[in-house]
Design a protein around this motif. Structure first.
Motif, mmCIF file in Angstrom:
data_model
loop_
_atom_site.group_PDB
_atom_site.id
_atom_site.type_symbol
_atom_site.label_atom_id
_atom_site.label_comp_id
_atom_site.label_asym_id
_atom_site.label_seq_id
_atom_site.Cartn_x
_atom_site.Cartn_y
_atom_site.Cartn_z
ATOM 1 N N GLU A 1 0.830 -1.205 0.000
ATOM 2 C CA GLU A 1 0.000 0.000 0.000
ATOM 3 C C GLU A 1 0.865 1.256 0.000
ATOM 4 N N LEU A 2 1.945 1.251 0.772
ATOM 5 C CA LEU A 2 2.821 2.424 0.816
ATOM 6 C C LEU A 2 3.529 2.641 -0.512
ATOM 7 N N HIS A 3 3.950 1.569 -1.161
ATOM 8 C CA HIS A 3 4.603 1.719 -2.467
ATOM 9 C C HIS A 3 3.608 2.206 -3.527
ATOM 10 N N ALA A 4 2.382 1.693 -3.480
ATOM 11 C CA ALA A 4 1.358 2.174 -4.411
ATOM 12 C C ALA A 4 1.054 3.650 -4.143
ATOM 13 N N ALA A 5 0.982 4.021 -2.869
ATOM 14 C CA ALA A 5 0.741 5.424 -2.516
ATOM 15 C C ALA A 5 1.895 6.298 -2.984
ATOM 16 N N ALA A 6 3.110 5.805 -2.864
ATOM 17 C CA ALA A 6 4.275 6.570 -3.335
ATOM 18 C C ALA A 6 4.199 6.785 -4.846
ATOM 19 N N GLY A 7 3.753 5.777 -5.571
ATOM 20 C CA GLY A 7 3.589 5.912 -7.021
ATOM 21 C C GLY A 7 2.542 6.949 -7.383
ATOM 22 N N ARG A 8 1.421 6.943 -6.668
ATOM 23 C CA ARG A 8 0.373 7.936 -6.935
ATOM 24 C C ARG A 8 0.840 9.333 -6.540
ATOM 25 N N ALA A 9 1.607 9.441 -5.454
ATOM 26 C CA ALA A 9 2.133 10.744 -5.050
ATOM 27 C C ALA A 9 3.104 11.275 -6.097
ATOM 28 N N ALA A 10 3.925 10.389 -6.662
ATOM 29 C CA ALA A 10 4.843 10.803 -7.722
ATOM 30 C C ALA A 10 4.069 11.258 -8.957
ATOM 31 N N ALA A 11 2.979 10.572 -9.275
ATOM 32 C CA ALA A 11 2.149 10.977 -10.410
ATOM 33 C C ALA A 11 1.558 12.358 -10.178
ATOM 34 N N ALA A 12 1.113 12.624 -8.955
ATOM 35 C CA ALA A 12 0.563 13.946 -8.634
ATOM 36 C C ALA A 12 1.651 15.013 -8.741
ATOM 37 N N ALA A 13 2.855 14.680 -8.301
ATOM 38 C CA ALA A 13 3.960 15.649 -8.343
ATOM 39 C C ALA A 13 4.419 15.918 -9.772
ATOM 40 N N ASP A 14 4.341 14.912 -10.626
ATOM 41 C CA ASP A 14 4.810 15.048 -12.003
ATOM 42 C C ASP A 14 3.755 15.587 -12.961
ATOM 43 N N ALA A 15 2.547 15.772 -12.467
ATOM 44 C CA ALA A 15 1.467 16.261 -13.334
ATOM 45 C C ALA A 15 1.798 17.672 -13.827
ATOM 46 N N PRO A 16 1.436 17.964 -15.067
ATOM 47 C CA PRO A 16 1.693 19.311 -15.592
ATOM 48 C C PRO A 16 1.000 20.379 -14.750
ATOM 49 N N ARG A 17 1.598 21.557 -14.686
ATOM 50 C CA ARG A 17 1.003 22.677 -13.951
ATOM 51 C C ARG A 17 -0.423 22.900 -14.424
ATOM 52 N N GLY A 18 -1.301 23.161 -13.472
ATOM 53 C CA GLY A 18 -2.696 23.402 -13.797
ATOM 54 C C GLY A 18 -3.551 22.151 -13.779
#
Length: 119
Positions: free
Chosen positions: A73-90
């Protein structure tokens, strides 16, 4: 921010979700995994680093309860957090951050932590 006043600005909801996740992790991670938690996180980038650090620490720690589920669960959450961080501005990252929050909550339950139910 005063108690009872909602934060302002376009990123208020995102910053609020990031802070909720940090606060939830601060309740159990330092004692169980020894990860130092700063007072606040500012945005998805810092949150992604924090969740990745927590997931890495979980790999090196003997966890009570269902440790394998907590790690996954923590690794999956880390992946989703990275996706949120890498999302284009806006881009609205609230869905990714909500998934991060849910994954961290499931990890906490897997190691036997009490998690408040909120609606």
């Amino acid at each position: 921010m005063s108690a009872g006043i909602a934060p302002d600005g376009p990123h208020a909801a995102i910053d609020g979700l990031c802070e909720q996740i940090r606060g939830a992790l601060a309740g159990w991670v330092p004692g169980l995994l020894g990860v130092h938690m700063r007072g606040t996180v500012s945005g998805p980038e810092e949150l992604a680093r924090l969740v990745a650090t927590v997931a890495d620490a979980a790999e090196l720690t003997v966890l009570p309860g269902d440790g394998a589920t907590a790690r996954a669960e923590l690794h999956a959450a880390a992946g989703r957090a990275a996706a949120a961080a890498d999302a284009p501005r806006g881009t609205d990252a609230r869905a990714d951050l909500a998934a991060v929050r849910a994954g961290c909550r499931r990890a906490a339950v897997a190691v036997g932590q009490r998690v408040a139910v909120t609606f």
